[in-house]
Design a protein around this motif. Structure first.
Motif, PDB file in Angstrom:
ATOM      1  N   THR A   4       0.846  -1.191   0.000  1.00  0.00           N
ATOM      2  CA  THR A   4       0.000   0.000   0.000  1.00  0.00           C
ATOM      3  C   THR A   4       0.885   1.247   0.000  1.00  0.00           C
ATOM      4  N   PRO A   5       0.412   2.316  -0.636  1.00  0.00           N
ATOM      5  CA  PRO A   5       1.221   3.535  -0.699  1.00  0.00           C
ATOM      6  C   PRO A   5       1.467   4.125   0.691  1.00  0.00           C
ATOM      7  N   TRP A   6       2.596   4.777   0.821  1.00  0.00           N
ATOM      8  CA  TRP A   6       2.927   5.430   2.087  1.00  0.00           C
ATOM      9  C   TRP A   6       2.068   6.680   2.247  1.00  0.00           C
ATOM     10  N   PRO A   7       1.706   7.022   3.491  1.00  0.00           N
ATOM     11  CA  PRO A   7       0.892   8.212   3.732  1.00  0.00           C
ATOM     12  C   PRO A   7       1.686   9.512   3.610  1.00  0.00           C
ATOM     13  N   ALA A   8       2.986   9.426   3.321  1.00  0.00           N
ATOM     14  CA  ALA A   8       3.837  10.603   3.167  1.00  0.00           C
ATOM     15  C   ALA A   8       4.929  10.282   2.155  1.00  0.00           C
ATOM     16  N   ARG A   9       5.472  11.313   1.566  1.00  0.00           N
ATOM     17  CA  ARG A   9       6.631  11.127   0.687  1.00  0.00           C
ATOM     18  C   ARG A   9       7.877  11.092   1.554  1.00  0.00           C
ATOM     19  N   LEU A  10       8.870  10.336   1.111  1.00  0.00           N
ATOM     20  CA  LEU A  10      10.110  10.191   1.869  1.00  0.00           C
ATOM     21  C   LEU A  10      11.277  10.764   1.082  1.00  0.00           C
ATOM     22  N   SER A  11      12.123  11.534   1.775  1.00  0.00           N
ATOM     23  CA  SER A  11      13.319  12.083   1.142  1.00  0.00           C
ATOM     24  C   SER A  11      14.298  10.943   0.857  1.00  0.00           C
ATOM     25  N   PRO A  12      15.282  11.169  -0.006  1.00  0.00           N
ATOM     26  CA  PRO A  12      16.284  10.131  -0.244  1.00  0.00           C
ATOM     27  C   PRO A  12      16.987   9.687   1.040  1.00  0.00           C
ATOM     28  N   LYS A  13      17.269  10.629   1.934  1.00  0.00           N
ATOM     29  CA  LYS A  13      17.907  10.272   3.210  1.00  0.00           C
ATOM     30  C   LYS A  13      16.973   9.400   4.054  1.00  0.00           C
ATOM     31  N   ALA A  14      15.701   9.767   4.112  1.00  0.00           N
ATOM     32  CA  ALA A  14      14.738   8.978   4.877  1.00  0.00           C
ATOM     33  C   ALA A  14      14.584   7.578   4.288  1.00  0.00           C
ATOM     34  N   LEU A  15      14.617   7.458   2.953  1.00  0.00           N
ATOM     35  CA  LEU A  15      14.536   6.136   2.316  1.00  0.00           C
ATOM     36  C   LEU A  15      15.727   5.265   2.679  1.00  0.00           C
ATOM     37  N   MET A  33       3.084   8.105  10.544  1.00  0.00           N
ATOM     38  CA  MET A  33       2.859   9.027   9.437  1.00  0.00           C
ATOM     39  C   MET A  33       1.390   9.040   9.012  1.00  0.00           C
ATOM     40  N   ASP A  34       0.699   7.933   9.188  1.00  0.00           N
ATOM     41  CA  ASP A  34      -0.734   7.909   8.915  1.00  0.00           C
ATOM     42  C   ASP A  34      -1.471   8.832   9.885  1.00  0.00           C
ATOM     43  N   ILE A  35      -1.099   8.772  11.157  1.00  0.00           N
ATOM     44  CA  ILE A  35      -1.701   9.646  12.172  1.00  0.00           C
ATOM     45  C   ILE A  35      -1.365  11.102  11.867  1.00  0.00           C
ATOM     46  N   ALA A  36      -0.099  11.364  11.559  1.00  0.00           N
ATOM     47  CA  ALA A  36       0.321  12.739  11.253  1.00  0.00           C
ATOM     48  C   ALA A  36      -0.389  13.256  10.009  1.00  0.00           C
ATOM     49  N   GLY A  37      -0.651  12.388   9.051  1.00  0.00           N
ATOM     50  CA  GLY A  37      -1.341  12.807   7.840  1.00  0.00           C
ATOM     51  C   GLY A  37      -2.766  13.249   8.097  1.00  0.00           C
ATOM     52  N   ARG A  38      -3.392  12.685   9.110  1.00  0.00           N
ATOM     53  CA  ARG A  38      -4.769  13.081   9.445  1.00  0.00           C
ATOM     54  C   ARG A  38      -4.825  14.445  10.120  1.00  0.00           C
ATOM     55  N   PRO A  73       0.658  23.382  -0.172  1.00  0.00           N
ATOM     56  CA  PRO A  73       0.094  23.455  -1.529  1.00  0.00           C
ATOM     57  C   PRO A  73      -0.238  22.077  -2.112  1.00  0.00           C
ATOM     58  N   ALA A  74       0.596  21.081  -1.831  1.00  0.00           N
ATOM     59  CA  ALA A  74       0.356  19.741  -2.379  1.00  0.00           C
ATOM     60  C   ALA A  74      -0.571  18.921  -1.495  1.00  0.00           C
ATOM     61  N   GLY A  75      -0.779  19.368  -0.257  1.00  0.00           N
ATOM     62  CA  GLY A  75      -1.659  18.639   0.653  1.00  0.00           C
ATOM     63  C   GLY A  75      -1.095  17.301   1.109  1.00  0.00           C
ATOM     64  N   ARG A  76       0.219  17.247   1.316  1.00  0.00           N
ATOM     65  CA  ARG A  76       0.826  15.997   1.780  1.00  0.00           C
ATOM     66  C   ARG A  76       2.012  16.293   2.682  1.00  0.00           C
ATOM     67  N   LEU A  77       2.491  15.242   3.322  1.00  0.00           N
ATOM     68  CA  LEU A  77       3.652  15.345   4.201  1.00  0.00           C
ATOM     69  C   LEU A  77       4.890  14.849   3.471  1.00  0.00           C
ATOM     70  N   TYR A  78       6.038  15.402   3.849  1.00  0.00           N
ATOM     71  CA  TYR A  78       7.314  15.008   3.277  1.00  0.00           C
ATOM     72  C   TYR A  78       8.253  14.705   4.428  1.00  0.00           C
ATOM     73  N   VAL A  79       8.660  13.442   4.574  1.00  0.00           N
ATOM     74  CA  VAL A  79       9.543  13.031   5.656  1.00  0.00           C
ATOM     75  C   VAL A  79      10.968  13.418   5.280  1.00  0.00           C
ATOM     76  N   ILE A  80      11.572  14.275   6.095  1.00  0.00           N
ATOM     77  CA  ILE A  80      12.917  14.766   5.851  1.00  0.00           C
ATOM     78  C   ILE A  80      13.939  13.774   6.396  1.00  0.00           C
ATOM     79  N   ASP A  81      13.701  13.273   7.599  1.00  0.00           N
ATOM     80  CA  ASP A  81      14.656  12.369   8.236  1.00  0.00           C
ATOM     81  C   ASP A  81      13.935  11.443   9.207  1.00  0.00           C
ATOM     82  N   ILE A  82      14.557  10.301   9.456  1.00  0.00           N
ATOM     83  CA  ILE A  82      14.035   9.311  10.394  1.00  0.00           C
ATOM     84  C   ILE A  82      15.157   8.988  11.372  1.00  0.00           C
ATOM     85  N   VAL A  83      14.829   8.962  12.645  1.00  0.00           N
ATOM     86  CA  VAL A  83      15.807   8.579  13.674  1.00  0.00           C
ATOM     87  C   VAL A  83      15.239   7.387  14.425  1.00  0.00           C
TER      88      VAL A  83
END
Length: 86
Positions: A4-15, A33-38, A73-83
Motif C-alpha cells: 500500500t502507498p505510504w501516507p507521506a513522501r520520503l526524502s532520499p535520506k529517509a529512504l 505518518m498515517d496519524i500525522a497525515g490526518r 500546496p500539495a496537501g501531503r507530508l514530506y519526511v525529511i529524516d528518520i531517527v
C-alpha cells in the motif's frame, strides 16, 4: 513490507534509513505518518523557537522520530529524516 502507498513522501535520506529499519519499526513509522497525515499539526514543531518553521514537525513515538514538512500546496507530508534508537 506492505504494497500500500505510504501516507507521506520520503526524502532520499529517509529512504536510506528506512531500508535499515527492522520491520516492526517500519510498521510503526507507517502508523505514525498515517496519524500525522490526518492532523499534521498534532505533533510539536521541530524547533519551537522558529516562528516561521511551523510546518516542520517531529513525530516521536518511543525510539522512533520522523521529522516531516507539511507541504500545504500539495496537501501531503514530506519526511525529511528518520531517527531510530534501537
Amino acid at each position: 513490507m506492505s504494497e500500500t502507498p505510504w501516507p507521506a513522501r520520503l526524502s532520499p535520506k529517509a529512504l536510506t534509513v528506512l531500508d535499515h529499519l527492522p520491520e516492526p519499526a517500519r510498521a510503526m513509522l507507517r502508523d505514525v505518518m498515517d496519524i500525522a497525515g490526518r492532523d499534521p499539526w498534532s505533533f510539536p514543531p521541530f524547533d519551537s523557537r522558529d516562528p516561521e518553521g511551523e510546518d516542520v514537525r517531529a513525530a516521536a513515538v518511543g525510539h522512533l522520530t520522523a521529522v516531516y514538512w507539511i507541504n500545504r500546496p500539495a496537501g501531503r507530508l514530506y519526511v525529511i529524516d528518520i531517527v531510530w534508537l534501537g
